[in-house]
Every structure is written in C-alpha cells, then in structure tokens.
Design an enzyme around this catalytic site. Sequence first.
Site: not given
Length: 305
Positions: A132, A135-136
């Site tokens: 992701c 997200c990261d």
Amino acid sequence: MLYDLIIIGGGPAGITAGIYSARKKLNTLVIAKDFIGQIGKAWGVENYPGFEEISGFDLIQKFKNHLKKFEIEISEGEEAREIKKNGNVFEIITKQNKEYSAKAVIIASGRDPRPLEVKGEKEFMGRGLSYCVTCDGPLFSGKTVAVIGGGNAGFETAFELLQHCPKIYILEAGDKPKADEVNQEKAEQSGKIEVITNAAVTEIKGKTFVDSIVYQDKQTQELKTLKIEGVFVEIGSLPATSFVKGLVDFDEHEQIKIDPKTNETSTPGLFAAGDVTDSKYKQVIVACGEGAKAALSAYEYLQKN
Ligand SMILES: Cc1cc2nc3c(=O)[nH]c(=O)nc-3n(C[C@H](O)[C@H](O)[C@H](O)COP(=O)(O)OP(=O)(O)OC[C@H]3O[C@@H](n4cnc5c(N)ncnc54)[C@H](O)[C@@H]3O)c2cc1C
C-alpha cells in the site's frame, strides 16, 4: 443484540449500503477492517461524477463522513473471520473474538492484494515490503525502491513514490508493461522511473530490512540482483472471501455469485456487493450502485420475513 442488517466492508460498496440502510431506518452495524478500501490507495480518480479530479483517499474520506452523518453503528478496525447461519439468523465471528447476530448480511469485503509468493515476502512484510503506497510511501523518503508489477496499479504506485524517492524501478514479468500508454509516457518523462521487463522476481533479501531483490531475466535465464531499500507489490488482487466459505457459491475466479437483479447470494438473506462479487466491472461507481441495490434488496427481504 440482534441487528436487522450487518454490512461487512468499509469501501465504496459497504459505505453506500450503510447510507441506504440507515435511510431505511434499519438497525444496522457496519464491520470494517478499515475505511480506505482499494480506492483509498488510488493516486487520482477522474471518473466519479461530481469530482473532476480527486485523490482516492479524499474521495473515500468524503464517503465515510457522509456515512457518519447517519445514526448507524460502526465497528472500525474489526475483521470478520466467519459467518454462520442458524435458522434465519446469521452469526458473525470476528478476528477480535466478538460475535454479532443479524437477520440479513451484506458482504462488501472487496479484494486483497495478490501475494508474490516468493522467498522473503512474509519475512520482510512491514520491514521494507508493502502492498500500500498510500499507507507506507512516506516511509521510503530518499530511498531507491522497486515496484513489482507493470500494470496501471504498478505505474500509479510509482507516480505516488515520485514525491519521496530518487529512483524507482518497475519490474514487469512480461515482455512489455500492461499499463496504459499514457502512464508509460508519464513514467518515461519523470526521469526517475526505470522499467525492467522480462523480470520474474524470485527472492526478497535483506538483514533486518529489505536491501535487495533477486529476479530472473526471462530472456537470458540469468539471476540478477537489484540493490533497493523498499519493495511495493502490485500484481493484482484476490476477492476477500475467506470468512464466507461454504455459505455461498463462487465463480471460477473465487468471486461470490450474485443474482444481478437483487445482489442476493445462494443463501437467502445473505447479499454481496462490489468487487467481491462476480459482477463484470470493478469500479467505484459500480460498487456504490451495487451497495445501494444490496441494501434495498436486504430491506425488501426483511419486510417479507
Ligand atoms: C490502484 C487502484 C486504482 C483504482 N482507480 C480507480 C479509479 O480511478 N476509478 C474507479 O472507479 N475505480 C478505481 N479502482 C477500483 C476501485 O477501487 C474498486 O472498484 C472499488 O474500491 C471497489 O469497492 P468495494 O467496496 O467493492 O471494495 P474495496 O474497495 O476493496 O473495499 C473493501 C472493504 O472491505 C474491508 N474488508 C475486507 N475484508 C474484511 C473483513 N473480513 N472484515 C471486515 N472488513 C473487511 C476492507 O478493509 C475495505 O474497507 C482502482 C483500484 C485500484 C487498486
């Protein structure tokens, strides 16, 4: 407590089903692992009416805020592990060991990233390997990274990484990327993205964190090592259905078969909507439409029963 309806999923299908069931005054619980879904990971959305251009994350936040305006019970961060049907009542057991009961259920659990299934993948998950970018991505600031998968999702991941990373490799197993021409041109113009074709990844390596990736050059059969500090896996997705085995019929792609008119599965009172189903097109607007249909059908089912 016996709910009228439990909705499993916090993506476009589940959120829309929640909005419709709240407006029908059904006593509803939404169980959602997160309120991001696949679209929350999309760099930009340009095909949802009313928004000429919006990031996937902003769009799903708007959906979520809309849902929260209604009097509806939400359990965020909770994940369904099993569904059973006893008589006319569905029982849902979650990974957090809670149990809920409902007269009707809508499954809107979408799709999960397809794993690479190579050595080192499980070991380095969360330690340099991610599924992701939204997200990261910021965690990889200043680092050279590889994106595995040369489809549109792989290219979009690379574009999102441009703001953080000095160099991004895209590894594609085929002899040319599957991404749209426009994305390939954009990658070329970036000056930071390098596409490597015929690259079949065989291993993710490192000590505490990822430090390299090994792939086989499918033309020469040679094993090559790429020094990188992060890996994003973007090789497609699988329907998230592990919790519903035995209760519904699936098609050959492990997608839940539904009646296209009502979104009902092979079990009465159990409905499904969005990307988890065998409906042909996987798009936000389709998932929303299906979420609405499933909620209206569940309402009708509850009226009759
Ligand atoms: C990179 C990318 C870009 C895209 N771009 C576009 C675009 O520009 N336009 C467009 O229309 N579509 C786009 N799509 C497709 C779109 O994202 C999907 O069609 C849509 O998100 C499907 O919605 P859904 O609600 O069915 O499933 P999902 O979005 O997958 O949501 C599923 C939800 O269920 C939750 N969940 C899963 N399992 C459980 C469980 N066991 N218990 C509780 N909750 C669970 C998940 O956490 C998530 O909240 C894109 C997809 C990707 C991957």
